[in-house]
Write an enzyme that holds these catalytic residues in place. Structure first.
Site, PDB file in Angstrom:
ATOM      1  CG  ASP A  30      -2.012   1.004   1.162  1.00 30.03           C
ATOM      2  OD1 ASP A  30      -2.383   1.403   0.040  1.00 30.03           O
ATOM      3  OD2 ASP A  30      -2.510   1.415   2.232  1.00 30.03           O
ATOM      4  CG  HIS A  47      -0.495   1.852  -9.264  1.00 31.52           C
ATOM      5  ND1 HIS A  47      -0.684   1.428  -7.962  1.00 31.52           N
ATOM      6  CD2 HIS A  47      -1.543   2.672  -9.551  1.00 31.52           C
ATOM      7  CE1 HIS A  47      -1.814   1.959  -7.503  1.00 31.52           C
ATOM      8  NE2 HIS A  47      -2.345   2.723  -8.442  1.00 31.52           N
ATOM      9  CG  LEU A 141       9.249 -17.128  -2.530  1.00 32.80           C
ATOM     10  CD1 LEU A 141       9.128 -16.963  -1.017  1.00 32.80           C
ATOM     11  CD2 LEU A 141       9.592 -15.780  -3.167  1.00 32.80           C
TER      12      LEU A 141
HETATM   13  C1  IPE Z   1      -5.223  -2.662   0.198  1.00 34.22           C
HETATM   14  O1  IPE Z   1      -4.938  -1.348  -0.073  1.00 34.22           O
HETATM   15  C2  IPE Z   1      -5.278  -3.462  -1.080  1.00 34.22           C
HETATM   16  C3  IPE Z   1      -4.001  -3.690  -1.724  1.00 34.22           C
HETATM   17  C4  IPE Z   1      -2.846  -3.324  -1.283  1.00 34.22           C
HETATM   18  C5  IPE Z   1      -4.071  -4.415  -2.970  1.00 34.22           C
HETATM   19  P1  IPE Z   1      -6.087  -0.263  -0.266  1.00 34.22           P
HETATM   20  O2  IPE Z   1      -5.438   1.013  -0.544  1.00 34.22           O
HETATM   21  O3  IPE Z   1      -7.094  -0.755  -1.268  1.00 34.22           O
HETATM   22  O4  IPE Z   1      -6.794  -0.288   1.157  1.00 34.22           O
HETATM   23  P2  IPE Z   1      -7.663   0.830   1.889  1.00 34.22           P
HETATM   24  O5  IPE Z   1      -8.675   1.325   0.901  1.00 34.22           O
HETATM   25  O6  IPE Z   1      -6.720   1.898   2.312  1.00 34.22           O
HETATM   26  O7  IPE Z   1      -8.266   0.129   3.058  1.00 34.22           O
HETATM   27  C1  IPE Z   2      -1.603   0.163  -3.282  1.00 37.97           C
HETATM   28  O1  IPE Z   2      -1.362   1.518  -3.313  1.00 37.97           O
HETATM   29  C2  IPE Z   2      -1.878  -0.420  -4.646  1.00 37.97           C
HETATM   30  C3  IPE Z   2      -3.241  -0.951  -4.804  1.00 37.97           C
HETATM   31  C4  IPE Z   2      -4.172  -0.932  -3.900  1.00 37.97           C
HETATM   32  C5  IPE Z   2      -3.560  -1.525  -6.100  1.00 37.97           C
HETATM   33  P1  IPE Z   2      -2.542   2.563  -3.322  1.00 37.97           P
HETATM   34  O2  IPE Z   2      -2.904   2.839  -4.739  1.00 37.97           O
HETATM   35  O3  IPE Z   2      -3.679   2.130  -2.476  1.00 37.97           O
HETATM   36  O4  IPE Z   2      -1.837   3.823  -2.710  1.00 37.97           O
HETATM   37  P2  IPE Z   2      -2.480   4.880  -1.719  1.00 37.97           P
HETATM   38  O5  IPE Z   2      -2.987   4.121  -0.532  1.00 37.97           O
HETATM   39  O6  IPE Z   2      -3.569   5.563  -2.461  1.00 37.97           O
HETATM   40  O7  IPE Z   2      -1.351   5.784  -1.388  1.00 37.97           O
HETATM   41 MG    MG Z   3      -4.094   2.426  -0.498  1.00 35.55          MG
END
Ligand code: IPE
Ligand code: IPE
Ligand code: MG
Length: 250
Positions: A30, A47, A141
């Protein structure tokens, strides 16, 4: 006197016995969006950078002899994001799969996917199946990638499957136990995660491995996923090794 008391020896990765390592680590990748925002870049670039970190951390897990690692890449809730962002994530996934199909040849990594494939593009599903088939015999792994994964969605799928079996008369309701439920999940046959690492400064599970994480140790880190490094991984492993897991005992 207390001033002169000998300090307990500092736990270091070098001194950590093999059995103190987590066998299975989960990663909630995240913070990509915030990483990009901080740099005035579009979220997509976060990403792109996060995908590079993912490759690096997979290698770091392998180098440390970790048995299984599960990476949360896309949740069942992430479809709520703007179409442009979802498309960018899917394109990165395509790139990764194509590239890794070549790389896999020289690596001892077994790749598996968990999550609902039915909503993914057919070409992506074909690449996923190819990656699984090509690496099924590997002994290093086990790399699980959670794609269109949600713990609740997975449990609903398992409940439906068990209900069908009871309806067909192939299963008695009283035969449903914890083992049967575990065996009906996407992670069948795999060890539960010992350690789950969530960077980005959020303190929640966001629907990751709900059933499987009953006794996982969580390490939350204040770093955005693209900045996550092998040093952060080592710090989390050490933090895990310091914990006292009781599993309800004393
Ligand atoms: C969790 O992150 C999902 C992934 C890392 C794939 P999110 O960004 O979707 O989670 P929330 O919305 O902060 O809970
Ligand atoms: C995690 O990073 C990637 C996915 C959930 C696909 P985020 O895109 O949720 O990044 P933030 O949380 O908005 O910074
Ligand atoms: Mg996120």
């Amino acid at each position: 006197m207390a001033l002169f008391r000998k300090k307990a020896p500092e736990l270091t990765l070098e001194s950590l016995p093999r059995e103190a390592y987590p066998a299975h680590i989960g990663f909630i990748m995240d913070g990509n969006g915030r990483w990009a925002k901080k740099r005035g870049l579009p979220r997509r670039m976060g990403h792109v950078s996060g995908a590079q970190t993912f490759r690096k951390i997979v290698k770091a897990c392998e180098a440390r002899g970790i048995q299984s690692a599960t990476f949360y890449a896309f949740s069942t809730e992430n479809w709520k994001r703007p179409q442009e962002e979802v498309d960018a994530i899917m394109d990165l996934l395509r790139d990764y799969l194509k590239e890794s199909l070549k790389d896999f040849k020289g690596e001892n990594i077994r790749t598996k996917f968990i999550g609902d494939r039915s909503a993914l593009a057919p070409d992506i599903v074909a690449l996923m199946e190819e990656a699984e088939a090509e690496t099924a015999h590997k002994t290093g792994l086990t790399l699980n990638i959670a794609l269109n994964y949600g713990g609740r969605h997975e449990l609903v799928g398992a409940i439906r499957m068990l209900a069908e079996q009871v309806k067909d008369g192939t299963l008695l309701a009283e035969q449903i136990d914890e083992q049967r439920v575990s065996d009906t999940l996407d992670t069948v046959g795999q060890p539960d995660p010992d350690l789950i690492i969530r960077p980005s400064g959020e303190y929640r599970t966001s629907n990751f491995l709900l059933w499987q994480s009953a006794y996982a140790e969580y390490v939350f880190m204040d770093v955005l996923w693209p900045d996550f490094s092998a040093e952060h991984l080592d710090r989390a492993i050490l933090e895990y090794a310091r914990r006292h897991r009781r599993f309800g005992g004393v």
